[in-house]
Scaffold this motif. Structure first.
Motif, PDB file in Angstrom:
ATOM      1  N   ILE A  61       0.396   3.380  11.222  1.00 57.49           N
ATOM      2  CA  ILE A  61       0.400   4.799  10.826  1.00 57.49           C
ATOM      3  C   ILE A  61       1.830   5.206  10.474  1.00 57.49           C
ATOM      4  O   ILE A  61       2.059   5.897   9.467  1.00 57.49           O
ATOM      5  N   LYS A  62       2.782   4.735  11.250  1.00 55.04           N
ATOM      6  CA  LYS A  62       4.191   4.987  10.958  1.00 55.04           C
ATOM      7  C   LYS A  62       4.550   4.413   9.576  1.00 55.04           C
ATOM      8  O   LYS A  62       5.237   5.059   8.786  1.00 55.04           O
ATOM      9  N   GLN A  63       4.042   3.223   9.299  1.00 51.92           N
ATOM     10  CA  GLN A  63       4.280   2.601   7.994  1.00 51.92           C
ATOM     11  C   GLN A  63       3.709   3.479   6.876  1.00 51.92           C
ATOM     12  O   GLN A  63       4.328   3.643   5.827  1.00 51.92           O
ATOM     13  N   GLY A  64       2.533   4.065   7.105  1.00 51.96           N
ATOM     14  CA  GLY A  64       1.928   4.955   6.118  1.00 51.96           C
ATOM     15  C   GLY A  64       2.743   6.216   5.887  1.00 51.96           C
ATOM     16  O   GLY A  64       2.865   6.694   4.749  1.00 51.96           O
ATOM     17  N   ILE A  65       3.322   6.762   6.963  1.00 52.29           N
ATOM     18  CA  ILE A  65       4.168   7.959   6.849  1.00 52.29           C
ATOM     19  C   ILE A  65       5.412   7.647   6.017  1.00 52.29           C
ATOM     20  O   ILE A  65       5.780   8.394   5.104  1.00 52.29           O
ATOM     21  N   ILE A  66       6.040   6.523   6.339  1.00 53.01           N
ATOM     22  CA  ILE A  66       7.245   6.115   5.600  1.00 53.01           C
ATOM     23  C   ILE A  66       6.894   5.810   4.147  1.00 53.01           C
ATOM     24  O   ILE A  66       7.628   6.178   3.222  1.00 53.01           O
ATOM     25  N   LEU A  67       5.739   5.161   3.935  1.00 54.74           N
ATOM     26  CA  LEU A  67       5.290   4.853   2.583  1.00 54.74           C
ATOM     27  C   LEU A  67       5.107   6.142   1.771  1.00 54.74           C
ATOM     28  O   LEU A  67       5.518   6.221   0.606  1.00 54.74           O
ATOM     29  N   HIS A  68       4.514   7.159   2.395  1.00 49.93           N
ATOM     30  CA  HIS A  68       4.327   8.458   1.727  1.00 49.93           C
ATOM     31  C   HIS A  68       5.674   8.990   1.236  1.00 49.93           C
ATOM     32  O   HIS A  68       5.791   9.441   0.084  1.00 49.93           O
ATOM     33  N   ARG A  69       6.683   8.917   2.075  1.00 46.81           N
ATOM     34  CA  ARG A  69       8.005   9.420   1.702  1.00 46.81           C
ATOM     35  C   ARG A  69       8.604   8.625   0.555  1.00 46.81           C
ATOM     36  O   ARG A  69       9.223   9.185  -0.353  1.00 46.81           O
ATOM     37  N   ARG A  70       8.416   7.301   0.601  1.00 45.00           N
ATOM     38  CA  ARG A  70       8.937   6.432  -0.462  1.00 45.00           C
ATOM     39  C   ARG A  70       8.211   6.708  -1.794  1.00 45.00           C
ATOM     40  O   ARG A  70       8.826   6.724  -2.850  1.00 45.00           O
ATOM     41  N   ILE A  71       6.894   6.926  -1.708  1.00 51.26           N
ATOM     42  CA  ILE A  71       6.120   7.254  -2.914  1.00 51.26           C
ATOM     43  C   ILE A  71       6.627   8.562  -3.514  1.00 51.26           C
ATOM     44  O   ILE A  71       6.809   8.673  -4.734  1.00 51.26           O
ATOM     45  N   VAL A 109       3.728   3.012 -10.294  1.00 55.10           N
ATOM     46  CA  VAL A 109       3.693   3.380  -8.875  1.00 55.10           C
ATOM     47  C   VAL A 109       2.777   2.436  -8.095  1.00 55.10           C
ATOM     48  O   VAL A 109       3.056   2.103  -6.936  1.00 55.10           O
ATOM     49  N   ILE A 110       1.707   1.968  -8.708  1.00 51.31           N
ATOM     50  CA  ILE A 110       0.833   0.991  -8.032  1.00 51.31           C
ATOM     51  C   ILE A 110       1.612  -0.282  -7.736  1.00 51.31           C
ATOM     52  O   ILE A 110       1.564  -0.815  -6.615  1.00 51.31           O
ATOM     53  N   LYS A 111       2.376  -0.769  -8.721  1.00 51.69           N
ATOM     54  CA  LYS A 111       3.199  -1.975  -8.500  1.00 51.69           C
ATOM     55  C   LYS A 111       4.231  -1.725  -7.401  1.00 51.69           C
ATOM     56  O   LYS A 111       4.453  -2.571  -6.533  1.00 51.69           O
ATOM     57  N   PHE A 112       4.877  -0.561  -7.467  1.00 55.47           N
ATOM     58  CA  PHE A 112       5.895  -0.203  -6.476  1.00 55.47           C
ATOM     59  C   PHE A 112       5.313  -0.234  -5.067  1.00 55.47           C
ATOM     60  O   PHE A 112       5.904  -0.813  -4.149  1.00 55.47           O
ATOM     61  N   VAL A 113       4.144   0.372  -4.868  1.00 60.21           N
ATOM     62  CA  VAL A 113       3.534   0.444  -3.533  1.00 60.21           C
ATOM     63  C   VAL A 113       3.111  -0.934  -3.051  1.00 60.21           C
ATOM     64  O   VAL A 113       3.294  -1.274  -1.871  1.00 60.21           O
TER      65      VAL A 113
END
Length: 195
Positions: A39-49, A185-189
């Motif tokens: 879940i933490k990874q998802g939060i950080i991913l949201h910020r990076r996106i 953005v798909i490639k980036f994620v």
């Protein structure tokens, strides 16, 4: 990106999805410590996106239409509009029924992690499900409501009616910006998730 795009860019993982959906309600690094690793990874991913989206040349070009009136709110407006184009993207959702099925699966996956919903997100998540926000980004009335909702949350943002009219006027130019952006953005994620 807004809720639908963040959900899509979680690629079906319920914990990443939850982090991605709740991220705007988790402030600072210390707040991250109370969440499980994914879940933490998802939060950080949201910020990076969000960072990636704001810096992308297509987003910068799209924001030109909104910056004169909306200033710093131009990018959140673009985030909402990208969800509209994503919901109508035939490469991602081949039909309305496929999108509808996807949205229901998304709510069900998020509910698996309900114990980790921040209070504010938990308070409106049932409303999101009941009125199927993710699906309704697809329609013009749905995107208009989304912009009104953004306006309600952003107390210093000028009225959203002009943003909606600008969206309608420049619909195909803004669609082109979305199509230039989405594959990137798909490639980036995917790269971010593989780290």
């Amino acid at each position: 990106m807004n809720y639908l795009a963040h959900a899509y860019l979680s690629f079906g993982d319920s914990e990443i999805l939850t982090g991605n959906l709740i991220a705007d309600h988790v402030k600072g690094k210390l707040a991250l410590d109370k969440y499980p690793e994914k879940i933490k990874q998802g939060i950080i991913l949201h910020r990076r996106i969000d960072e990636y989206t704001d810096q992308h040349p297509a987003t910068k070009r799209a924001s030109i239409y909104f910056k004169p009136q909306y200033g710093l709110y131009a990018n959140p407006i673009i985030d909402c509009l990208y969800d509209h184009y994503l919901a109508n993207d035939p490469k991602l959702f081949t039909s309305e029924s496929e999108l509808l099925k996807y949205t229901q699966e998304t709510y069900n996956k998020a509910l698996l992690q309900e114990a980790y919903f921040p209070e504010k997100f938990a308070s409106y998540f049932p409303h999101m499900c009941e009125h199927n926000w993710l699906y309704n980004y697809r329609t013009m009335p749905g995107i208009k409501r989304s912009l009104v909702g953004l306006n309600r949350r952003a107390i210093h943002m000028p009225d959203s009616q002009n943003a909606y009219e600008t969206f309608v006027t420049h619909y195909y130019i803004l669609a082109q910006c979305y199509y230039e952006f989405i594959d990137d953005v798909i490639k980036f994620v995917k790269i971010e998730l593989s780290k």
